[in-house]
Motif scaffolding. Structure first.
Motif, short mmCIF file in Angstrom:
data_model
loop_
_atom_site.label_atom_id
_atom_site.label_comp_id
_atom_site.label_asym_id
_atom_site.label_seq_id
_atom_site.Cartn_x
_atom_site.Cartn_y
_atom_site.Cartn_z
N ASP A 99 -68.95 53.86 -32.88
CA ASP A 99 -67.83 54.73 -32.51
C ASP A 99 -68.22 55.85 -31.55
O ASP A 99 -67.39 56.40 -30.85
CB ASP A 99 -67.21 55.36 -33.76
N PHE A 100 -69.51 56.23 -31.56
CA PHE A 100 -69.95 57.33 -30.70
C PHE A 100 -70.45 56.85 -29.35
O PHE A 100 -70.78 57.65 -28.50
CB PHE A 100 -71.07 58.14 -31.39
N ARG A 101 -70.51 55.51 -29.18
CA ARG A 101 -71.09 54.97 -27.95
C ARG A 101 -70.34 55.50 -26.72
O ARG A 101 -69.12 55.37 -26.63
CB ARG A 101 -71.04 53.44 -27.99
N LEU A 102 -71.07 56.17 -25.83
CA LEU A 102 -70.56 56.75 -24.58
C LEU A 102 -69.56 57.89 -24.81
O LEU A 102 -68.85 58.30 -23.88
CB LEU A 102 -69.93 55.68 -23.68
N VAL A 127 -79.49 58.08 -30.70
CA VAL A 127 -79.63 56.70 -31.17
C VAL A 127 -78.26 56.02 -31.34
O VAL A 127 -78.14 54.81 -31.22
CB VAL A 127 -80.50 56.63 -32.45
N ILE A 128 -77.21 56.82 -31.59
CA ILE A 128 -75.88 56.20 -31.69
C ILE A 128 -75.16 56.24 -30.33
O ILE A 128 -73.97 55.97 -30.25
CB ILE A 128 -75.01 56.82 -32.83
N GLU A 129 -75.95 56.59 -29.29
CA GLU A 129 -75.51 56.50 -27.89
C GLU A 129 -74.36 57.43 -27.52
O GLU A 129 -73.54 57.13 -26.66
CB GLU A 129 -75.17 55.06 -27.52
N ALA A 130 -74.31 58.57 -28.23
CA ALA A 130 -73.36 59.60 -27.82
C ALA A 130 -73.90 60.25 -26.54
O ALA A 130 -75.10 60.19 -26.25
CB ALA A 130 -73.23 60.66 -28.91
N VAL A 131 -73.01 60.84 -25.77
CA VAL A 131 -73.41 61.50 -24.52
C VAL A 131 -73.48 63.00 -24.79
O VAL A 131 -72.47 63.67 -24.97
CB VAL A 131 -72.36 61.23 -23.41
N VAL A 132 -74.71 63.51 -24.87
CA VAL A 132 -74.88 64.94 -25.13
C VAL A 132 -75.65 65.56 -23.96
O VAL A 132 -76.86 65.39 -23.85
CB VAL A 132 -75.65 65.21 -26.44
N ALA A 133 -74.94 66.26 -23.11
CA ALA A 133 -75.61 66.95 -22.00
C ALA A 133 -76.34 68.17 -22.57
O ALA A 133 -75.85 68.79 -23.52
CB ALA A 133 -74.58 67.39 -20.97
N PRO A 134 -77.50 68.53 -22.00
CA PRO A 134 -78.22 69.71 -22.51
C PRO A 134 -77.33 70.95 -22.52
O PRO A 134 -77.43 71.79 -23.41
CB PRO A 134 -79.38 69.88 -21.52
N GLU A 135 -76.42 71.04 -21.56
CA GLU A 135 -75.54 72.22 -21.46
C GLU A 135 -74.51 72.29 -22.57
O GLU A 135 -73.89 73.32 -22.79
CB GLU A 135 -74.78 72.21 -20.12
N SER A 168 -68.72 73.30 -19.51
CA SER A 168 -69.42 72.09 -19.12
C SER A 168 -68.84 70.87 -19.86
O SER A 168 -68.62 69.81 -19.25
CB SER A 168 -70.90 72.28 -19.43
N PHE A 169 -68.57 71.05 -21.13
CA PHE A 169 -68.03 69.96 -21.97
C PHE A 169 -66.65 69.51 -21.48
O PHE A 169 -66.35 68.33 -21.46
CB PHE A 169 -67.93 70.48 -23.40
N LEU A 170 -65.84 70.47 -21.06
CA LEU A 170 -64.49 70.14 -20.61
C LEU A 170 -64.48 69.65 -19.17
O LEU A 170 -63.50 69.11 -18.70
CB LEU A 170 -63.56 71.36 -20.75
N GLY A 171 -65.63 69.84 -18.51
CA GLY A 171 -65.75 69.33 -17.14
C GLY A 171 -66.24 67.91 -17.16
O GLY A 171 -65.60 67.04 -17.74
N ASP A 172 -67.40 67.68 -16.58
CA ASP A 172 -67.93 66.32 -16.52
C ASP A 172 -69.25 66.25 -17.30
O ASP A 172 -70.31 66.45 -16.72
CB ASP A 172 -68.16 65.91 -15.06
N PRO A 173 -69.19 66.00 -18.62
CA PRO A 173 -70.40 66.00 -19.42
C PRO A 173 -71.37 64.88 -19.09
O PRO A 173 -72.52 64.91 -19.50
CB PRO A 173 -69.89 65.88 -20.86
N CYS A 174 -70.93 63.88 -18.33
CA CYS A 174 -71.83 62.78 -17.97
C CYS A 174 -72.79 63.18 -16.86
O CYS A 174 -73.81 62.54 -16.63
CB CYS A 174 -71.04 61.55 -17.54
N ALA A 175 -72.46 64.29 -16.16
CA ALA A 175 -73.23 64.67 -14.98
C ALA A 175 -74.72 64.85 -15.28
O ALA A 175 -75.56 64.44 -14.52
CB ALA A 175 -72.65 65.94 -14.37
N SER A 176 -75.05 65.47 -16.41
CA SER A 176 -76.47 65.67 -16.72
C SER A 176 -76.75 65.26 -18.16
O SER A 176 -77.42 65.95 -18.90
CB SER A 176 -76.83 67.14 -16.51
N SER A 177 -76.19 64.14 -18.54
CA SER A 177 -76.28 63.70 -19.92
C SER A 177 -77.60 62.99 -20.20
O SER A 177 -78.45 62.87 -19.34
CB SER A 177 -75.13 62.75 -20.22
N ASN A 178 -77.73 62.49 -21.42
CA ASN A 178 -78.93 61.74 -21.79
C ASN A 178 -78.81 60.27 -21.41
O ASN A 178 -79.60 59.46 -21.82
CB ASN A 178 -79.23 61.91 -23.28
N LEU A 179 -77.76 59.92 -20.68
CA LEU A 179 -77.62 58.50 -20.26
C LEU A 179 -78.41 58.24 -19.00
O LEU A 179 -78.53 59.11 -18.17
CB LEU A 179 -76.14 58.18 -20.01
#
Ligand SMILES: Cc1cc2nc3c(=O)[nH]c(=O)nc-3n(C[C@H](O)[C@H](O)[C@H](O)COP(=O)(O)O)c2cc1C
Length: 179
Positions: A99-102, A127-135, A168-179
């Motif tokens: 459920d947390f994937r991406l 490990v559950i593939e959530a997108v957590v940007a350091p910010e 940052s979260f409400l913007g584009d969290p994929c920009a500097s994520s762990n993906l």
């Protein structure tokens, strides 16, 4: 409108994390819509033998709430140098269902110390593939002294840190994520 599911790792009625959630909702204004998951304590203890279809009603509800949200906000304390068992239990139920994937996640660990729970949760979210940007990950130590009963973050440094993470979260969290 962005739909954010909120998960509180504390099950206490007068939770400091609950006050931080209140503060974050206020800081967000009309930029997103929040839904609070009622309580991680409602989920049964995770057991792989029971992790099959049809899922238990509360597990199915939790998964459906995650599926219908665009992003997830997790606010949690640390207990005994680790992640509260009820929160870890909730996350364990999402491993097989992915459920947390991406899913972009903002993590706020609001605790006395909180370092170990924060680090551990970041590992679990990875490990559950959530997108957590350091910010979008914030550790708030001595949390109880930094927010008031009205949900106002009284410590300027913490208010800035949460505000910046939220922007940052409400913007584009994929920009500097762990993906
Ligand atoms: C059983 C128990 C163990 C705790 N262990 C820790 C700990 O290891 N680290 C920490 O930072 N805070 C610890 N605390 C303090 C909590 O961080 C603090 O009570 C916090 O406000 C709880 O969050 P809440 O107000 O949202 O429930 C512990 C509290 C309890 C009740």
């Amino acid at each position: 409108m962005t739909h954010i599911l909120v998960i509180n790792g504390s099950t206490r009625a007068a939770s400091t994390n609950g006050l931080f959630i209140k503060a974050i909702v206020k800081l967000t204004g009309d930029r997103a819509h929040f839904t609070l998951y009622p309580s991680v304590a409602d989920l049964p203890p995770f057991n792989p033998d029971l992790d099959m279809e049809p899922a238990a009603a509360e597990v199915a509800n939790f998964r459906a709430m995650l599926a219908s949200s665009d992003r997830v906000l997790i606010c949690t304390p640390e207990y005994a140098m680790g992640v509260p068992g009820t929160l870890k239990n909730a996350l364990d139920w999402t491993v097989s269902s992915a459920d947390f994937r991406l899913k972009p996640v903002m993590l706020v660990t609001a605790s006395l110390s909180g370092e170990k729970a924060h680090a551990s949760l970041l590992e679990t979210l990875k490990v559950i593939e959530a997108v957590v940007a350091p910010e979008t990950s914030v550790l708030v130590q001595f949390a109880r002294t930094k927010v008031n009963a009205e949900g106002l973050i009284t410590d300027p440094e913490t208010r800035n840190a949460i505000g910046n993470a939220l922007d940052s979260f409400l913007g584009d969290p994929c920009a500097s994520s762990n993906l």
